[in-house]
Design a protein around this motif. Structure first.
Motif, PDB file in Angstrom:
ATOM      1  N   UNK A  96      15.118  -1.754   8.632  1.00  0.00           N
ATOM      2  CA  UNK A  96      13.713  -1.599   8.226  1.00  0.00           C
ATOM      3  C   UNK A  96      13.342  -0.163   7.912  1.00  0.00           C
ATOM      4  N   UNK A  97      13.957   0.802   8.608  1.00  0.00           N
ATOM      5  CA  UNK A  97      13.673   2.214   8.302  1.00  0.00           C
ATOM      6  C   UNK A  97      14.141   2.546   6.895  1.00  0.00           C
ATOM      7  N   UNK A  98      15.291   2.022   6.495  1.00  0.00           N
ATOM      8  CA  UNK A  98      15.792   2.245   5.147  1.00  0.00           C
ATOM      9  C   UNK A  98      14.858   1.616   4.109  1.00  0.00           C
ATOM     10  N   UNK A  99      14.323   0.445   4.420  1.00  0.00           N
ATOM     11  CA  UNK A  99      13.386  -0.201   3.503  1.00  0.00           C
ATOM     12  C   UNK A  99      12.122   0.635   3.342  1.00  0.00           C
ATOM     13  N   UNK A 100      11.629   1.207   4.439  1.00  0.00           N
ATOM     14  CA  UNK A 100      10.454   2.077   4.354  1.00  0.00           C
ATOM     15  C   UNK A 100      10.761   3.325   3.537  1.00  0.00           C
ATOM     16  N   UNK A 101      11.938   3.866   3.713  1.00  0.00           N
ATOM     17  CA  UNK A 101      12.338   5.053   2.970  1.00  0.00           C
ATOM     18  C   UNK A 101      12.364   4.771   1.474  1.00  0.00           C
ATOM     19  N   UNK A 102      12.932   3.640   1.086  1.00  0.00           N
ATOM     20  CA  UNK A 102      12.997   3.275  -0.327  1.00  0.00           C
ATOM     21  C   UNK A 102      11.602   3.016  -0.893  1.00  0.00           C
ATOM     22  N   UNK A 103      10.743   2.352  -0.106  1.00  0.00           N
ATOM     23  CA  UNK A 103       9.382   2.074  -0.571  1.00  0.00           C
ATOM     24  C   UNK A 103       8.583   3.360  -0.745  1.00  0.00           C
ATOM     25  N   UNK A 104       8.742   4.302   0.193  1.00  0.00           N
ATOM     26  CA  UNK A 104       8.031   5.585   0.078  1.00  0.00           C
ATOM     27  C   UNK A 104       8.511   6.361  -1.134  1.00  0.00           C
ATOM     28  N   UNK A 105       9.804   6.297  -1.421  1.00  0.00           N
ATOM     29  CA  UNK A 105      10.341   6.986  -2.601  1.00  0.00           C
ATOM     30  C   UNK A 105       9.781   6.378  -3.883  1.00  0.00           C
ATOM     31  N   UNK A 110       5.763   6.244  -8.462  1.00  0.00           N
ATOM     32  CA  UNK A 110       4.895   5.347  -9.212  1.00  0.00           C
ATOM     33  C   UNK A 110       3.955   4.627  -8.252  1.00  0.00           C
ATOM     34  N   UNK A 111       2.658   4.891  -8.387  1.00  0.00           N
ATOM     35  CA  UNK A 111       1.675   4.263  -7.506  1.00  0.00           C
ATOM     36  C   UNK A 111       1.583   2.752  -7.719  1.00  0.00           C
ATOM     37  N   UNK A 135      -1.178   2.099   0.191  1.00  0.00           N
ATOM     38  CA  UNK A 135      -0.890   2.168  -1.240  1.00  0.00           C
ATOM     39  C   UNK A 135      -2.082   1.684  -2.059  1.00  0.00           C
ATOM     40  N   UNK A 136      -2.728   0.603  -1.613  1.00  0.00           N
ATOM     41  CA  UNK A 136      -3.898   0.090  -2.334  1.00  0.00           C
ATOM     42  C   UNK A 136      -5.052   1.090  -2.318  1.00  0.00           C
TER      43      UNK A 136
END
Length: 352
Positions: A96-105, A110-111, A135-136
Motif C-alpha cells: 500500500x505504501x508503494x501504491x500511495x507513492x505512485x498515486x502521489x507521483x 497531473x491533477x 485531490x478533489x
C-alpha cells in the motif's frame, strides 16, 4: 464482522502467527515420519570437554560433529518458515505504501489523474479516501482560481481598452507616449500572468516529436524578423510534450535575443539524453542571481529592466516546462562573456 479486523496490524500478526505455527507443525510431521533424533550415547556427552576430544579421537569420529546431535532439523524448519513469513509480511506492508507513492507521483504531474483505489486493510482504505478528497479539493481550488483569473482578465481588459482609445484625445504627445507605455506594460503583465497560470494547469499527451525541426523552425522565424540567430547540430526524435517544449525553447531564445543579441542554438544528442544549448554573448547573469531568475516576476536590474521588455515570467515558464518533461534547465556563463541556457531532456519516457 471480519471487516473490523482487516487492519495492517491484524494482517502482520496473522502472518507471523501462521509462520510460527507452520514451522512447528512441519518439524513435528518430519519427526513423526522419520523418528525423533536419538539421544546421543553417554560417552558422546563427554565430547563437551575439549580435553576428552583431543585424547579420544576415535570417540569423536563415532559420535560425529556435535552440531548434528541436536534438533537441527527443527531449527532449520523454523528458520526457513519464519524468514518466508517475514518476507511476505514486509511485502504486505510495503504494497500500500508503494501504491500511495505512485498515486502521489501521478498527482504531482497531473491533477486530473485517476483517484487512488480504496481497497485493502482498514487503515489503507481510510488513507486512500482522505487522499482522494484532498485531490478533489486541490482540483476545485485550481478550477476556482482559473475562473477568478478569467473574470479578472475580462474585467480588466475592457477598461484598459477604453483607456487606450481615450489616449488619442490627449494633445500632449510626451504624456500620451508615457501613458501608452504604462498601459502596454499592464496588458503585457496580464497576458504573461495568464499564460503562466495556463501552463501550470495544462496537461499534454506525450508523443514522438522532431525536436530538431522545432529548433530550426523557431530559428527561422526569428531570422525572418531580423534576429541574428543560428542553429547547429542534429538529434533524433524525442518522446515529449510538444507544446511544453516549444514554450520552453521559444522563451529561452527570445530572452537570449532580447538581452544578449546574437544567439546560437546547439543540439547535442546521445543515447541517454538530449541537450539543447542557447548561447549568447550579452551581459550575462551573475552566479549568485542565476537561480533567482527562475522565481516568478523576478527581474534583474540593468539589462533586464522595464524598458527592455518582459515581466519576469519567461524563465519561470521555461524551467517548469522542462521539469514536467523530466529534465532540467541550468544557466552557465558563456566562455568570453554572456549566458548559456542548457536544457537537458532524458531519452526515457517521462511519467505523466
Amino acid at each position: 464482522m471480519m471487516h473490523r479486523f482487516d487492519t495492517l496490524f491484524a494482517r502482520l500478526f496473522s502472518v507471523s502467527l501462521l509462520a510460527i505455527v507452520l514451522a512447528h507443525l512441519l518439524a513435528f510431521i518430519w519427526f513423526t515420519q522419520y523418528d525423533f533424533p536419538p539421544r546421543p550415547p553417554r560417552e558422546c556427552l563427554a565430547l563437551a570437554d575439549p580435553g576428552v576430544a583431543e585424547q579420544m579421537p576415535e570417540l569423536h569420529e563415532r559420535c560425529g560433529p556435535p552440531v548434528f546431535r541436536g534438533p537441527i532439523v527443527l531449527l532449520v524448519f523454523q528458520l526457513i518458515t519464519l524468514v518466508a513469513g517475514a518476507w511476505y509480511g514486509a511485502k504486505l506492508l510495503a504494497r500500500p505504501i508503494q501504491r500511495f507513492n505512485e498515486a502521489a507521483e501521478r498527482l504531482s504531474e497531473n491533477l486530473d489523474s485517476p483517484p487512488l483505489l480504496d481497497a485493502g486493510p482498514k487503515e489503507v482504505q481510510q488513507a486512500a479516501q482522505i487522499f482522494n478528497r484532498m485531490q478533489q479539493r486541490i482540483r476545485g481550488q485550481v478550477q476556482q482560481r482559473a475562473r477568478m483569473l478569467g473574470a479578472v482578465s475580462h474585467d480588466l481588459r475592457t477598461p484598459l481598452s477604453r483607456l487606450k482609445l481615450r489616449l488619442e484625445q490627449i494633445d500632449n504627445e510626451k504624456l500620451q507616449a508615457q501613458m501608452r507605455q504604462d498601459l502596454n506594460d499592464m496588458i503585457g503583465m496580464l497576458d504573461a500572468t495568464l499564460t503562466y497560470l495556463h501552463e501550470q494547469r495544462t496537461s499534454e499527451a506525450l508523443q514522438r516529436y522532431d525536436v530538431q525541426a522545432l529548433v530550426e523552425s523557431l530559428v527561422e522565424n526569428a531570422q525572418d524578423h531580423g534576429a541574428e540567430v543560428e542553429a547547429h547540430g542534429q538529434c533524433a526524435p524525442l518522446q515529449t510534450q510538444p507544446m511544453a517544449l516549444r514554450s520552453c525553447v521559444s522563451n529561452l531564445i527570445d530572452n537570449a535575443l532580447r538581452y544578449g543579441g546574437a544567439t546560437r542554438v546547439e543540439l547535442h544528442d546521445s543515447d541517454a539524453a538530449l541537450e539543447i544549448r542557447i548561447i549568447d554573448h550579452g551581459p550575462g547573469i551573475s552566479a549568485e542571481q542565476r537561480e533567482a531568475v527562475f522565481e516568478p516576476f523576478f527581474r534583474l536590474e540593468g539589462s533586464r529592466n522595464r524598458n527592455s521588455g518582459g515581466v519576469g515570467l519567461g524563465m519561470t515558464i521555461a524551467r517548469e516546462a522542462v521539469q514536467r518533461l523530466g529534465g532540467h534547465l541550468l544557466l552557465e556563463e558563456t566562455p568570453g562573456g554572456g549566458l548559456t541556457s542548457i536544457i537537458g531532456l532524458p531519452r526515457g519516457v517521462p511519467t505523466d
